[in-house]
Design a protein around this motif. Sequence first.
Motif, PDB file in Angstrom:
ATOM      1  N   ARG A  45       0.880  -1.170   0.000  1.00 53.63           N
ATOM      2  CA  ARG A  45       0.000   0.000   0.000  1.00 53.63           C
ATOM      3  C   ARG A  45       0.918   1.221   0.000  1.00 53.63           C
ATOM      4  NH1 ARG A  45      -2.601  -3.046  -1.961  1.00 53.63           N
ATOM      5  NH2 ARG A  45      -4.412  -4.184  -1.164  1.00 53.63           N
ATOM      6  N   ILE A  46       1.456   1.510  -1.177  1.00 54.66           N
ATOM      7  CA  ILE A  46       2.527   2.499  -1.272  1.00 54.66           C
ATOM      8  C   ILE A  46       2.025   3.914  -1.006  1.00 54.66           C
ATOM      9  CG2 ILE A  46       2.335   2.864  -3.782  1.00 54.66           C
ATOM     10  CD1 ILE A  46       5.487   2.846  -3.768  1.00 54.66           C
ATOM     11  N   GLY A  47       0.746   4.165  -1.274  1.00 57.26           N
ATOM     12  CA  GLY A  47       0.192   5.471  -0.931  1.00 57.26           C
ATOM     13  C   GLY A  47       0.162   5.689   0.570  1.00 57.26           C
ATOM     14  N   ASP A  48      -0.242   4.651   1.319  1.00 59.85           N
ATOM     15  CA  ASP A  48      -0.244   4.747   2.775  1.00 59.85           C
ATOM     16  C   ASP A  48       1.174   4.908   3.308  1.00 59.85           C
ATOM     17  OD1 ASP A  48      -2.962   4.447   2.687  1.00 59.85           O
ATOM     18  OD2 ASP A  48      -2.934   2.309   3.182  1.00 59.85           O
ATOM     19  N   GLU A  49       2.142   4.216   2.696  1.00 61.68           N
ATOM     20  CA  GLU A  49       3.540   4.360   3.112  1.00 61.68           C
ATOM     21  C   GLU A  49       4.002   5.808   2.961  1.00 61.68           C
ATOM     22  OE1 GLU A  49       6.013   1.686   0.966  1.00 61.68           O
ATOM     23  OE2 GLU A  49       4.935  -0.115   1.621  1.00 61.68           O
ATOM     24  N   LEU A  50       3.619   6.419   1.851  1.00 65.76           N
ATOM     25  CA  LEU A  50       4.028   7.798   1.613  1.00 65.76           C
ATOM     26  C   LEU A  50       3.394   8.735   2.635  1.00 65.76           C
ATOM     27  CD1 LEU A  50       5.862   8.877  -0.747  1.00 65.76           C
ATOM     28  CD2 LEU A  50       3.768   9.834  -1.711  1.00 65.76           C
ATOM     29  N   LEU A  51       2.112   8.533   2.934  1.00 64.27           N
ATOM     30  CA  LEU A  51       1.435   9.385   3.900  1.00 64.27           C
ATOM     31  C   LEU A  51       1.985   9.178   5.308  1.00 64.27           C
ATOM     32  CD1 LEU A  51      -2.221   9.031   2.574  1.00 64.27           C
ATOM     33  CD2 LEU A  51      -0.718  11.008   2.326  1.00 64.27           C
ATOM     34  N   THR A  52       2.356   7.943   5.652  1.00 70.68           N
ATOM     35  CA  THR A  52       2.958   7.676   6.965  1.00 70.68           C
ATOM     36  C   THR A  52       4.312   8.371   7.088  1.00 70.68           C
ATOM     37  OG1 THR A  52       1.828   5.549   7.174  1.00 70.68           O
ATOM     38  CG2 THR A  52       3.822   5.853   8.490  1.00 70.68           C
ATOM     39  N   ALA A  53       5.116   8.308   6.013  1.00 72.80           N
ATOM     40  CA  ALA A  53       6.413   8.992   6.024  1.00 72.80           C
ATOM     41  C   ALA A  53       6.228  10.496   6.143  1.00 72.80           C
ATOM     42  CB  ALA A  53       7.186   8.642   4.750  1.00 72.80           C
ATOM     43  N   TRP A  54       5.191  11.029   5.527  1.00 68.36           N
ATOM     44  CA  TRP A  54       4.872  12.463   5.632  1.00 68.36           C
ATOM     45  C   TRP A  54       4.540  12.811   7.084  1.00 68.36           C
ATOM     46  CZ3 TRP A  54       1.129  15.072   1.582  1.00 68.36           C
ATOM     47  CH2 TRP A  54       1.034  16.435   1.843  1.00 68.36           C
ATOM     48  N   ASP A  55       3.699  11.987   7.729  1.00 61.93           N
ATOM     49  CA  ASP A  55       3.358  12.227   9.133  1.00 61.93           C
ATOM     50  C   ASP A  55       4.607  12.198  10.008  1.00 61.93           C
ATOM     51  OD1 ASP A  55       0.670  12.443   8.520  1.00 61.93           O
ATOM     52  OD2 ASP A  55       0.213  10.355   9.008  1.00 61.93           O
ATOM     53  N   GLN A  56       5.489  11.269   9.735  1.00 63.70           N
ATOM     54  CA  GLN A  56       6.714  11.165  10.526  1.00 63.70           C
ATOM     55  C   GLN A  56       7.569  12.421  10.369  1.00 63.70           C
ATOM     56  OE1 GLN A  56       9.802   8.375   9.215  1.00 63.70           O
ATOM     57  NE2 GLN A  56       9.930   7.637  11.323  1.00 63.70           N
ATOM     58  N   TRP A  57       7.668  12.932   9.151  1.00 68.28           N
ATOM     59  CA  TRP A  57       8.421  14.163   8.891  1.00 68.28           C
ATOM     60  C   TRP A  57       7.831  15.320   9.689  1.00 68.28           C
ATOM     61  CZ3 TRP A  57       6.696  18.513   5.852  1.00 68.28           C
ATOM     62  CH2 TRP A  57       7.694  19.448   5.579  1.00 68.28           C
ATOM     63  N   GLU A  58       6.512  15.406   9.718  1.00 65.35           N
ATOM     64  CA  GLU A  58       5.856  16.448  10.519  1.00 65.35           C
ATOM     65  C   GLU A  58       6.214  16.286  11.994  1.00 65.35           C
ATOM     66  OE1 GLU A  58       3.902  18.938   9.565  1.00 65.35           O
ATOM     67  OE2 GLU A  58       3.128  18.461   7.574  1.00 65.35           O
ATOM     68  N   ALA A  59       6.164  15.039  12.500  1.00 67.87           N
ATOM     69  CA  ALA A  59       6.450  14.788  13.912  1.00 67.87           C
ATOM     70  C   ALA A  59       7.895  15.119  14.268  1.00 67.87           C
ATOM     71  CB  ALA A  59       6.140  13.333  14.252  1.00 67.87           C
ATOM     72  N   LEU A  60       8.811  15.023  13.299  1.00 67.28           N
ATOM     73  CA  LEU A  60      10.225  15.327  13.532  1.00 67.28           C
ATOM     74  C   LEU A  60      10.522  16.827  13.474  1.00 67.28           C
ATOM     75  CD1 LEU A  60      11.882  12.457  11.449  1.00 67.28           C
ATOM     76  CD2 LEU A  60      12.005  12.763  13.942  1.00 67.28           C
ATOM     77  N   GLY A  61       9.501  17.631  13.218  1.00 67.79           N
ATOM     78  CA  GLY A  61       9.704  19.076  13.174  1.00 67.79           C
ATOM     79  C   GLY A  61      10.009  19.606  11.790  1.00 67.79           C
ATOM     80  N   ARG A  62       9.617  18.873  10.768  1.00 68.87           N
ATOM     81  CA  ARG A  62       9.824  19.280   9.378  1.00 68.87           C
ATOM     82  C   ARG A  62      11.298  19.579   9.062  1.00 68.87           C
ATOM     83  NH1 ARG A  62       4.683  23.193   7.798  1.00 68.87           N
ATOM     84  NH2 ARG A  62       3.038  21.762   8.477  1.00 68.87           N
ATOM     85  N   PRO A  63      12.191  18.639   9.281  1.00 67.25           N
ATOM     86  CA  PRO A  63      13.604  18.897   8.970  1.00 67.25           C
ATOM     87  C   PRO A  63      13.800  19.227   7.496  1.00 67.25           C
ATOM     88  CG  PRO A  63      13.196  16.548   9.308  1.00 67.25           C
ATOM     89  CD  PRO A  63      11.965  17.269   9.752  1.00 67.25           C
ATOM     90  N   VAL A  64      14.760  20.111   7.220  1.00 64.62           N
ATOM     91  CA  VAL A  64      15.112  20.447   5.844  1.00 64.62           C
ATOM     92  C   VAL A  64      16.190  19.478   5.369  1.00 64.62           C
ATOM     93  CG1 VAL A  64      14.494  22.853   6.167  1.00 64.62           C
ATOM     94  CG2 VAL A  64      16.854  22.117   6.549  1.00 64.62           C
ATOM     95  N   LEU A  65      16.493  19.484   4.088  1.00 69.60           N
ATOM     96  CA  LEU A  65      17.419  18.497   3.552  1.00 69.60           C
ATOM     97  C   LEU A  65      18.796  18.575   4.197  1.00 69.60           C
ATOM     98  CD1 LEU A  65      18.789  19.457   0.048  1.00 69.60           C
ATOM     99  CD2 LEU A  65      17.332  21.020   1.311  1.00 69.60           C
ATOM    100  N   TYR A  66      19.216  19.776   4.639  1.00 71.63           N
ATOM    101  CA  TYR A  66      20.539  19.914   5.251  1.00 71.63           C
ATOM    102  C   TYR A  66      20.605  19.308   6.652  1.00 71.63           C
ATOM    103  CZ  TYR A  66      20.879  23.218   1.423  1.00 71.63           C
ATOM    104  OH  TYR A  66      20.859  23.791   0.168  1.00 71.63           O
ATOM    105  N   ASP A  67      19.462  18.894   7.197  1.00 73.51           N
ATOM    106  CA  ASP A  67      19.439  18.213   8.492  1.00 73.51           C
ATOM    107  C   ASP A  67      19.717  16.719   8.368  1.00 73.51           C
ATOM    108  OD1 ASP A  67      18.776  20.495  10.038  1.00 73.51           O
ATOM    109  OD2 ASP A  67      16.668  20.299   9.475  1.00 73.51           O
ATOM    110  N   TYR A  68      19.819  16.222   7.127  1.00 71.43           N
ATOM    111  CA  TYR A  68      20.000  14.795   6.893  1.00 71.43           C
ATOM    112  C   TYR A  68      21.467  14.474   6.587  1.00 71.43           C
ATOM    113  CZ  TYR A  68      14.936  14.201   6.536  1.00 71.43           C
ATOM    114  OH  TYR A  68      13.578  14.162   6.801  1.00 71.43           O
ATOM    115  N   GLY A  69      21.836  13.239   6.886  1.00 72.56           N
ATOM    116  CA  GLY A  69      23.174  12.772   6.567  1.00 72.56           C
ATOM    117  C   GLY A  69      23.159  11.304   6.207  1.00 72.56           C
ATOM    118  N   VAL A  70      24.330  10.797   5.813  1.00 76.79           N
ATOM    119  CA  VAL A  70      24.496   9.399   5.396  1.00 76.79           C
ATOM    120  C   VAL A  70      25.744   8.843   6.069  1.00 76.79           C
ATOM    121  CG1 VAL A  70      25.000   7.861   3.451  1.00 76.79           C
ATOM    122  CG2 VAL A  70      23.318   9.708   3.184  1.00 76.79           C
TER     123      VAL A  70
END
Length: 395
Positions: A338-363
Amino acid sequence: MTPEVDALVVAGRARLDAAMAGRSAWPDDSPWLREAVAALPRDLFAPDRLWRWDGHAYVPVDRAVDPAGWVGELYADQDAAAVTQVTGGLPSSSLSAQGVVVDMLDSLELEPGHRVWDVGTGQGWSTALAAWRAGPGRVVSTEVDPGLAAFARGRLAAAGVDAEVVTGDGTAAVPTGGRFDRVHATYAVERVPWTWVEATRPGGRIVYPWGRLGHVALTVADDGQSASGWVQGLAQFMPDRGHTLTAPAGAAGAAGFAAVRGTGPAEAEHTVHRDLAPLRDDWSLRFALRVAAPDAVFTTGTDEDGVSAWVHDGARSWAAMSARPGRAVVVHQGGPRRIGDELLTAWDQWEALGRPVLYDYGVTVTPGAQWAWVYDDRSGPHWPIGRTTAAAAVG
């Protein structure tokens, strides 16, 4: 070149230089880059035929036939790549956007005397710019396409650049001569080949385009057993030749969705209340979804009811998110996920994390695992790189 083309090229160079200055795109920390681009402009490395997407297919733009069009493709915009090769109707090589090339070389933190491995020569432009900074004989570049390698050798020689071009697969074969201070890749990979880390000295730096969106700068640890670093900016590059080439986003998204969707009925349907406009407009959200659901390809469209979205995984799973009046979105889905639900769940998680910008991410990369993280490698949420589902982040 004829005087007419010469004048168009000079005007194009000046226009793009001024546009970058107007947007403060010339990095203050690397003033050498503006000098290097002026000394070795991209037109010196462009073939006589470029390719333009006309909305249906790639069509040739020849310097001899349409000099204004050729220069226009080459100097259209600091964020625009110029397609230099088409294979099977799809782009297979390009002169990367000038703004992105400058941004990535700035992230490389290149100094005179550094030994550099430029992975993916293409036409040789980034090789030339790196050599301008590092010095004669300090840059080795690898190109898997023999024709492109030969072309780049010719253009580098004509420009008076002392850099070596080796024909071979840069994801597997490392040039001889010892470890490098810097590794600079010009094609996108999802996972960093461990050979790149092994080829870099401890404390050295690896800059590469990561998947479909973003580029990363890694620093190799003192023990050489890991490399870690931050996302540096947005970038879209040609993929590793071992992966399927993709059409432009608008065409690939629609065509790819239709192929995965097929003609059968949806297997699931439900309604959510959400404005999908950020999927179209918010690049921090788009990047966060790229991290959490790396195989989810989505496109958007707008009508009087709002923004709708179409999502697929390139294989069997799909979702159509159709806007309705009053911020309602009807989600139809099919396939094993259910890839649409996966995308919406990831969106919710991003909101819960405080909407980090791309420069907040690393590898972080190790011999046995690679993962993305946000805010902090040790304490922040992280996502394994290479998985195929958008499960919740670890940590």
